[in-house]
Scaffold this motif. Structure first.
Motif, PDB file in Angstrom:
ATOM      1  N   MET A  73      53.812  37.360  48.461  1.00 33.92           N
ATOM      2  CA  MET A  73      55.053  37.801  47.742  1.00 33.92           C
ATOM      3  C   MET A  73      54.746  38.142  46.391  1.00 33.92           C
ATOM      4  SD  MET A  73      58.035  34.749  47.014  1.00 33.92           S
ATOM      5  CE  MET A  73      58.502  34.588  48.605  1.00 33.92           C
ATOM      6  N   ASN A  74      55.518  39.304  46.436  1.00 35.70           N
ATOM      7  CA  ASN A  74      55.428  39.859  44.911  1.00 35.70           C
ATOM      8  C   ASN A  74      56.660  39.423  44.043  1.00 35.70           C
ATOM      9  OD1 ASN A  74      57.780  41.593  45.608  1.00 35.70           O
ATOM     10  ND2 ASN A  74      56.212  43.104  46.291  1.00 35.70           N
ATOM     11  N   ASP A  75      56.658  40.021  42.936  1.00 37.44           N
ATOM     12  CA  ASP A  75      57.433  39.453  41.919  1.00 37.44           C
ATOM     13  C   ASP A  75      58.861  39.958  42.278  1.00 37.44           C
ATOM     14  OD1 ASP A  75      55.994  38.105  40.080  1.00 37.44           O
ATOM     15  OD2 ASP A  75      56.071  39.685  38.652  1.00 37.44           O
ATOM     16  N   ALA A  76      59.020  40.939  42.869  1.00 39.67           N
ATOM     17  CA  ALA A  76      60.441  41.392  43.497  1.00 39.67           C
ATOM     18  C   ALA A  76      60.854  40.459  44.376  1.00 39.67           C
ATOM     19  CB  ALA A  76      60.464  42.935  43.935  1.00 39.67           C
ATOM     20  N   ASP A  77      59.941  39.944  45.372  1.00 41.79           N
ATOM     21  CA  ASP A  77      60.506  39.183  46.379  1.00 41.79           C
ATOM     22  C   ASP A  77      60.696  37.922  45.604  1.00 41.79           C
ATOM     23  OD1 ASP A  77      59.880  40.726  48.183  1.00 41.79           O
ATOM     24  OD2 ASP A  77      57.993  40.240  48.758  1.00 41.79           O
ATOM     25  N   ARG A  78      60.002  37.267  44.572  1.00 40.66           N
ATOM     26  CA  ARG A  78      60.314  36.099  43.795  1.00 40.66           C
ATOM     27  C   ARG A  78      61.452  36.079  43.377  1.00 40.66           C
ATOM     28  NH1 ARG A  78      55.139  36.404  44.276  1.00 40.66           N
ATOM     29  NH2 ARG A  78      53.851  36.693  42.391  1.00 40.66           N
ATOM     30  N   ARG A  79      61.819  37.208  42.506  1.00 41.83           N
ATOM     31  CA  ARG A  79      63.134  37.408  41.944  1.00 41.83           C
ATOM     32  C   ARG A  79      64.447  37.642  42.779  1.00 41.83           C
ATOM     33  NH1 ARG A  79      63.282  41.487  36.796  1.00 41.83           N
ATOM     34  NH2 ARG A  79      65.155  40.046  36.422  1.00 41.83           N
ATOM     35  N   ALA A  80      64.072  37.993  43.925  1.00 43.19           N
ATOM     36  CA  ALA A  80      65.218  38.144  45.043  1.00 43.19           C
ATOM     37  C   ALA A  80      65.298  36.517  45.442  1.00 43.19           C
ATOM     38  CB  ALA A  80      64.636  39.115  46.059  1.00 43.19           C
ATOM     39  N   TRP A  81      64.454  35.854  45.799  1.00 43.78           N
ATOM     40  CA  TRP A  81      64.530  34.582  46.342  1.00 43.78           C
ATOM     41  C   TRP A  81      65.484  33.576  45.256  1.00 43.78           C
ATOM     42  CZ3 TRP A  81      63.188  29.633  44.866  1.00 43.78           C
ATOM     43  CH2 TRP A  81      63.245  28.688  45.782  1.00 43.78           C
ATOM     44  N   CYS A  82      64.752  33.825  43.962  1.00 41.80           N
ATOM     45  CA  CYS A  82      65.430  33.051  42.945  1.00 41.80           C
ATOM     46  C   CYS A  82      66.783  33.413  42.804  1.00 41.80           C
ATOM     47  CB  CYS A  82      64.702  33.330  41.512  1.00 41.80           C
ATOM     48  SG  CYS A  82      63.007  32.356  41.406  1.00 41.80           S
ATOM     49  N   THR A  83      67.041  34.651  42.864  1.00 40.22           N
ATOM     50  CA  THR A  83      68.666  35.171  42.856  1.00 40.22           C
ATOM     51  C   THR A  83      69.514  34.432  43.867  1.00 40.22           C
ATOM     52  OG1 THR A  83      68.038  37.182  41.580  1.00 40.22           O
ATOM     53  CG2 THR A  83      70.111  37.046  42.656  1.00 40.22           C
ATOM     54  N   GLN A  84      68.890  34.347  45.001  1.00 41.89           N
ATOM     55  CA  GLN A  84      69.624  33.834  46.308  1.00 41.89           C
ATOM     56  C   GLN A  84      69.872  32.455  46.025  1.00 41.89           C
ATOM     57  OE1 GLN A  84      67.031  34.141  49.853  1.00 41.89           O
ATOM     58  NE2 GLN A  84      68.706  33.584  51.154  1.00 41.89           N
ATOM     59  N   HIS A  85      69.085  31.825  45.321  1.00 41.48           N
ATOM     60  CA  HIS A  85      69.188  30.340  44.962  1.00 41.48           C
ATOM     61  C   HIS A  85      69.732  30.031  43.798  1.00 41.48           C
ATOM     62  CE1 HIS A  85      66.537  30.492  48.388  1.00 41.48           C
ATOM     63  NE2 HIS A  85      67.218  29.297  48.732  1.00 41.48           N
ATOM     64  N   GLY A  86      70.402  31.047  42.992  1.00 36.64           N
ATOM     65  CA  GLY A  86      71.139  30.990  41.630  1.00 36.64           C
ATOM     66  C   GLY A  86      70.309  30.489  40.608  1.00 36.64           C
ATOM     67  N   ILE A  87      68.852  31.040  40.644  1.00 30.10           N
ATOM     68  CA  ILE A  87      67.940  30.672  39.734  1.00 30.10           C
ATOM     69  C   ILE A  87      67.811  31.976  38.742  1.00 30.10           C
ATOM     70  CG2 ILE A  87      65.505  29.899  39.303  1.00 30.10           C
ATOM     71  CD1 ILE A  87      65.773  28.687  42.192  1.00 30.10           C
ATOM     72  N   ASN A  88      67.995  31.669  37.417  1.00 27.60           N
ATOM     73  CA  ASN A  88      67.575  32.745  36.565  1.00 27.60           C
ATOM     74  C   ASN A  88      66.253  33.064  36.166  1.00 27.60           C
ATOM     75  OD1 ASN A  88      70.690  33.467  36.332  1.00 27.60           O
ATOM     76  ND2 ASN A  88      70.659  31.801  34.720  1.00 27.60           N
ATOM     77  N   THR A  89      65.868  34.415  36.143  1.00 24.88           N
ATOM     78  CA  THR A  89      64.317  34.895  35.892  1.00 24.88           C
ATOM     79  C   THR A  89      64.515  35.659  34.805  1.00 24.88           C
ATOM     80  OG1 THR A  89      64.293  36.586  37.215  1.00 24.88           O
ATOM     81  CG2 THR A  89      63.739  34.539  38.163  1.00 24.88           C
ATOM     82  N   GLU A  90      63.155  35.901  34.162  1.00 23.49           N
ATOM     83  CA  GLU A  90      63.176  36.910  33.032  1.00 23.49           C
ATOM     84  C   GLU A  90      61.742  37.210  33.029  1.00 23.49           C
ATOM     85  OE1 GLU A  90      63.232  36.547  28.103  1.00 23.49           O
ATOM     86  OE2 GLU A  90      64.145  35.090  29.410  1.00 23.49           O
ATOM     87  N   ILE A  91      61.527  38.566  32.969  1.00 27.36           N
ATOM     88  CA  ILE A  91      60.144  39.282  32.644  1.00 27.36           C
ATOM     89  C   ILE A  91      59.738  39.168  31.251  1.00 27.36           C
ATOM     90  CG2 ILE A  91      59.026  41.238  33.032  1.00 27.36           C
ATOM     91  CD1 ILE A  91      59.767  40.066  35.795  1.00 27.36           C
ATOM     92  N   ILE A  92      58.652  38.599  30.944  1.00 32.65           N
ATOM     93  CA  ILE A  92      58.067  38.585  29.708  1.00 32.65           C
ATOM     94  C   ILE A  92      56.714  39.343  29.654  1.00 32.65           C
ATOM     95  CG2 ILE A  92      59.420  36.525  28.846  1.00 32.65           C
ATOM     96  CD1 ILE A  92      56.613  35.066  28.979  1.00 32.65           C
ATOM     97  N   THR A  93      56.443  39.655  28.620  1.00 30.54           N
ATOM     98  CA  THR A  93      54.961  40.009  28.604  1.00 30.54           C
ATOM     99  C   THR A  93      53.984  39.116  27.920  1.00 30.54           C
ATOM    100  OG1 THR A  93      55.784  42.121  28.288  1.00 30.54           O
ATOM    101  CG2 THR A  93      53.434  42.190  27.419  1.00 30.54           C
ATOM    102  N   ASP A  94      52.858  38.821  28.453  1.00 31.98           N
ATOM    103  CA  ASP A  94      52.065  37.715  27.957  1.00 31.98           C
ATOM    104  C   ASP A  94      51.062  38.252  26.924  1.00 31.98           C
ATOM    105  OD1 ASP A  94      49.903  38.999  29.192  1.00 31.98           O
ATOM    106  OD2 ASP A  94      49.959  37.531  30.783  1.00 31.98           O
ATOM    107  N   GLN A  95      50.137  37.286  26.279  1.00 26.37           N
ATOM    108  CA  GLN A  95      49.316  37.863  25.463  1.00 26.37           C
ATOM    109  C   GLN A  95      48.412  38.899  25.603  1.00 26.37           C
ATOM    110  OE1 GLN A  95      49.746  34.933  26.559  1.00 26.37           O
ATOM    111  NE2 GLN A  95      47.497  33.911  27.040  1.00 26.37           N
ATOM    112  N   ASN A  96      48.337  39.068  26.973  1.00 21.69           N
ATOM    113  CA  ASN A  96      47.330  40.210  27.284  1.00 21.69           C
ATOM    114  C   ASN A  96      47.965  41.364  27.688  1.00 21.69           C
ATOM    115  OD1 ASN A  96      44.875  38.192  27.478  1.00 21.69           O
ATOM    116  ND2 ASN A  96      45.652  37.456  29.382  1.00 21.69           N
ATOM    117  N   GLY A  97      49.364  41.477  27.578  1.00 18.13           N
ATOM    118  CA  GLY A  97      50.171  42.698  27.745  1.00 18.13           C
ATOM    119  C   GLY A  97      50.583  42.680  29.460  1.00 18.13           C
TER     120      GLY A  97
END
Length: 64
Positions: free
Chosen positions: A1-25
């Motif tokens: 499962m990639n991030d797009a799939d995870r975001r879609a699953w979260c959206t389907q279940h009403g879970i808000n997500t955000e993309i951040i950049t970690d300390q390694n970029g």
């Protein structure tokens, strides 16, 4: 499962997500505490999942 799939699953279940950049970029998909609680509600053992989230949050607080 990639991030797009995870975001879609979260959206389907009403879970808000955000993309951040970690300390390694690297971009990371993150979910806030409310979202983690919603995911825990969907777990096979919600009680155990909520206990694990409580543990993670306590450990994170102790590191600050």
């Amino acid at each position: 499962m990639n991030d797009a799939d995870r975001r879609a699953w979260c959206t389907q279940h009403g879970i808000n997500t955000e993309i951040i950049t970690d300390q390694n970029g690297q971009p990371q998909l993150v979910v806030d505490e409310e979202g983690m609680r919603r995911i825990a509600d969907l777990a096979p053992n919600p009680h155990q999942a909520h206990a694990l989230i409580d543990q993670w949050l306590a450990e994170a607080d102790a590191q600050e």
